[in-house]
Write a protein that holds these residues in place. Structure first.
Motif, mmCIF file in Angstrom:
data_model
loop_
_atom_site.group_PDB
_atom_site.id
_atom_site.type_symbol
_atom_site.label_atom_id
_atom_site.label_comp_id
_atom_site.label_asym_id
_atom_site.label_seq_id
_atom_site.Cartn_x
_atom_site.Cartn_y
_atom_site.Cartn_z
ATOM 1 N N PRO A 43 32.647 29.707 36.252
ATOM 2 C CA PRO A 43 32.174 28.416 36.767
ATOM 3 C C PRO A 43 30.895 27.959 36.061
ATOM 4 O O PRO A 43 30.002 28.772 35.801
ATOM 5 C CB PRO A 43 31.907 28.709 38.254
ATOM 6 N N SER A 44 30.819 26.671 35.735
ATOM 7 C CA SER A 44 29.637 26.146 35.048
ATOM 8 C C SER A 44 28.399 26.264 35.924
ATOM 9 O O SER A 44 27.285 26.435 35.431
ATOM 10 C CB SER A 44 29.859 24.683 34.642
ATOM 11 N N GLU A 45 28.597 26.166 37.237
ATOM 12 C CA GLU A 45 27.517 26.394 38.202
ATOM 13 C C GLU A 45 27.899 27.584 39.058
ATOM 14 O O GLU A 45 28.989 27.601 39.636
ATOM 15 C CB GLU A 45 27.310 25.165 39.089
ATOM 16 N N PRO A 46 27.034 28.614 39.172
ATOM 17 C CA PRO A 46 27.370 29.773 39.996
ATOM 18 C C PRO A 46 27.708 29.355 41.433
ATOM 19 O O PRO A 46 27.137 28.415 41.971
ATOM 20 C CB PRO A 46 26.091 30.624 39.947
ATOM 21 N N ILE A 47 28.642 30.058 42.030
ATOM 22 C CA ILE A 47 29.086 29.771 43.393
ATOM 23 C C ILE A 47 28.012 30.221 44.380
ATOM 24 O O ILE A 47 27.535 31.353 44.327
ATOM 25 C CB ILE A 47 30.410 30.505 43.688
ATOM 26 N N ALA A 67 35.436 46.079 32.951
ATOM 27 C CA ALA A 67 34.587 46.012 34.131
ATOM 28 C C ALA A 67 34.524 44.575 34.644
ATOM 29 O O ALA A 67 34.374 43.629 33.869
ATOM 30 C CB ALA A 67 33.188 46.526 33.808
ATOM 31 N N THR A 68 34.645 44.410 35.964
ATOM 32 C CA THR A 68 34.646 43.058 36.532
ATOM 33 C C THR A 68 33.279 42.624 37.039
ATOM 34 O O THR A 68 33.047 41.426 37.239
ATOM 35 C CB THR A 68 35.653 42.962 37.693
ATOM 36 N N VAL A 69 32.350 43.571 37.263
ATOM 37 C CA VAL A 69 31.051 43.224 37.841
ATOM 38 C C VAL A 69 30.236 42.271 36.964
ATOM 39 O O VAL A 69 29.631 41.330 37.482
ATOM 40 C CB VAL A 69 30.253 44.502 38.186
ATOM 41 N N PRO A 70 30.171 42.455 35.630
ATOM 42 C CA PRO A 70 29.415 41.497 34.817
ATOM 43 C C PRO A 70 29.929 40.066 34.979
ATOM 44 O O PRO A 70 29.141 39.119 35.022
ATOM 45 C CB PRO A 70 29.628 42.009 33.386
ATOM 46 N N VAL A 71 31.252 39.910 35.097
ATOM 47 C CA VAL A 71 31.821 38.570 35.294
ATOM 48 C C VAL A 71 31.500 38.077 36.703
ATOM 49 O O VAL A 71 31.125 36.917 36.906
ATOM 50 C CB VAL A 71 33.350 38.590 35.064
ATOM 51 N N LEU A 72 31.635 38.951 37.694
ATOM 52 C CA LEU A 72 31.343 38.579 39.078
ATOM 53 C C LEU A 72 29.904 38.093 39.234
ATOM 54 O O LEU A 72 29.635 37.093 39.909
ATOM 55 C CB LEU A 72 31.599 39.777 39.994
ATOM 56 N N SER A 73 28.966 38.787 38.596
ATOM 57 C CA SER A 73 27.550 38.401 38.716
ATOM 58 C C SER A 73 27.272 37.051 38.080
ATOM 59 O O SER A 73 26.334 36.352 38.469
ATOM 60 C CB SER A 73 26.654 39.475 38.092
ATOM 61 N N LYS A 74 28.090 36.671 37.078
ATOM 62 C CA LYS A 74 27.946 35.347 36.469
ATOM 63 C C LYS A 74 28.532 34.252 37.366
ATOM 64 O O LYS A 74 28.128 33.096 37.296
ATOM 65 C CB LYS A 74 28.657 35.303 35.114
ATOM 66 N N CYS A 75 29.496 34.645 38.205
ATOM 67 C CA CYS A 75 30.181 33.666 39.064
ATOM 68 C C CYS A 75 29.414 33.367 40.343
ATOM 69 O O CYS A 75 29.558 32.284 40.911
ATOM 70 C CB CYS A 75 31.576 34.178 39.442
ATOM 71 N N LEU A 76 28.621 34.318 40.831
ATOM 72 C CA LEU A 76 27.951 34.185 42.119
ATOM 73 C C LEU A 76 26.440 34.004 41.950
ATOM 74 O O LEU A 76 25.802 34.746 41.196
ATOM 75 C CB LEU A 76 28.220 35.418 42.988
ATOM 76 N N ARG A 77 25.882 33.054 42.671
ATOM 77 C CA ARG A 77 24.446 32.808 42.603
ATOM 78 C C ARG A 77 23.645 33.891 43.330
ATOM 79 O O ARG A 77 22.538 34.235 42.941
ATOM 80 C CB ARG A 77 24.133 31.435 43.222
ATOM 81 N N ASN A 78 24.231 34.418 44.409
ATOM 82 C CA ASN A 78 23.496 35.314 45.301
ATOM 83 C C ASN A 78 23.980 36.752 45.147
ATOM 84 O O ASN A 78 24.335 37.401 46.124
ATOM 85 C CB ASN A 78 23.697 34.840 46.744
ATOM 86 N N CYS A 79 23.986 37.251 43.910
ATOM 87 C CA CYS A 79 24.529 38.575 43.627
ATOM 88 C C CYS A 79 23.531 39.380 42.791
ATOM 89 O O CYS A 79 23.117 38.934 41.726
ATOM 90 C CB CYS A 79 25.863 38.454 42.881
#
Length: 258
Positions: A43-47, A67-79
């Protein structure tokens, strides 16, 4: 999916920050090699979420391509991602605050949960049951803690962190079934990082399912993350060769020829 677009040939998608030790160019945005850049699906803006996510990321996972965590951290603002093998005081301001609050208040009502399948003998609640048992009218700012690593590493990380977490957090799990083999997040013939039993899943998928339950608009949050995960898996699989089945061994020789 267009390989040229993903590989960063379009400057609108990828900018180069540096090189891997093997000389591959690295995207400055998603921190992945340019050839497998995921900027077009992140997402262009983190969720935004009201839930705070804290992930203990095993050091070995930093070298894992899937690994999915690096992608997840880019997707979520509060992570928040903490690299290590255990959680202890001083790792996270939010966890330290919860720990101190619990130590001061004997009637502390935990809003922190740590996610791990209940196959271990430690007490654990299914996450939706835990939430429904909370006597809270308004939406709480939950804190979700997850362990990212192989299942062996995740179990070790969880047990090593218990002396700290048990002061203020409750163990929860998603539905699981130790009687059935687990699958993979890959909808193809590729067998990659097969889960030990049914209900186990990647960290990104598990966090997405938890947010569905914890967030006031959880269905949308889950859908957004799962869509990114599906795209990531499909794209990554396009660079891998299907696994050939191993020949079965039979008494007195091999079954078939290679």
């Amino acid at each position: 999916m267009d390989p040229d677009r993903q590989s960063g040939n379009s400057t609108a998608v990828t900018s180069i920050a540096g090189e891997c030790s093997d000389g591959r160019k690295i995207c400055s945005n998603c921190d992945r090699p340019v050839k497998v850049c995921l900027c077009s699906i992140i997402p262009s803006e983190p969720i935004s979420t009201v839930t705070r996510i804290v992930i203990l990321h095993h050091p070995h996972e930093q070298r894992h391509k899937l690994a999915t965590v690096p992608v997840l951290s880019k997707c979520l603002r509060n992570c928040d991602v903490i690299v290590g093998r255990r959680l202890h005081y001083g790792d996270s301001d939010v966890l330290d605050f919860l720990h101190d609050d619990a130590m001061r208040n004997p009637n502390f009502n935990s809003r922190a949960i740590y996610l791990f399948p209940g196959a271990d003998p430690s007490p654990s609640q299914e996450i939706s049951h835990w939430k429904s048992s909370k006597n809270i009218v308004e939406t709480s700012n939950y804190v979700l803690i997850a362990f990212d690593g192989t299942w062996k590493h995740a179990r070790e990380m969880m047990h090593a962190s218990l002396s700290f977490l048990s002061k203020f957090a409750v163990q929860v799990h998603l539905d699981y079934d130790v009687g059935n083999d687990g699958g993979t997040i890959y909808n193809s013939d590729l067998i990659l990082r097969k889960e030990p039993f049914s209900g186990c899943m990647s960290t990104m998928e598990a966090v997405a399912h938890c947010l569905r339950i914890l967030e006031p608009n959880g269905i949308d949050r889950e859908s957004s993350l799962i869509e990114v995960l599906r795209s990531m898996v499909k794209f990554q699989a396009s660079f891998l060769k299907p696994m050939k089945p191993r020949p079965k061994l039979i008494k007195g020789g091999r079954e078939g020829k290679i």
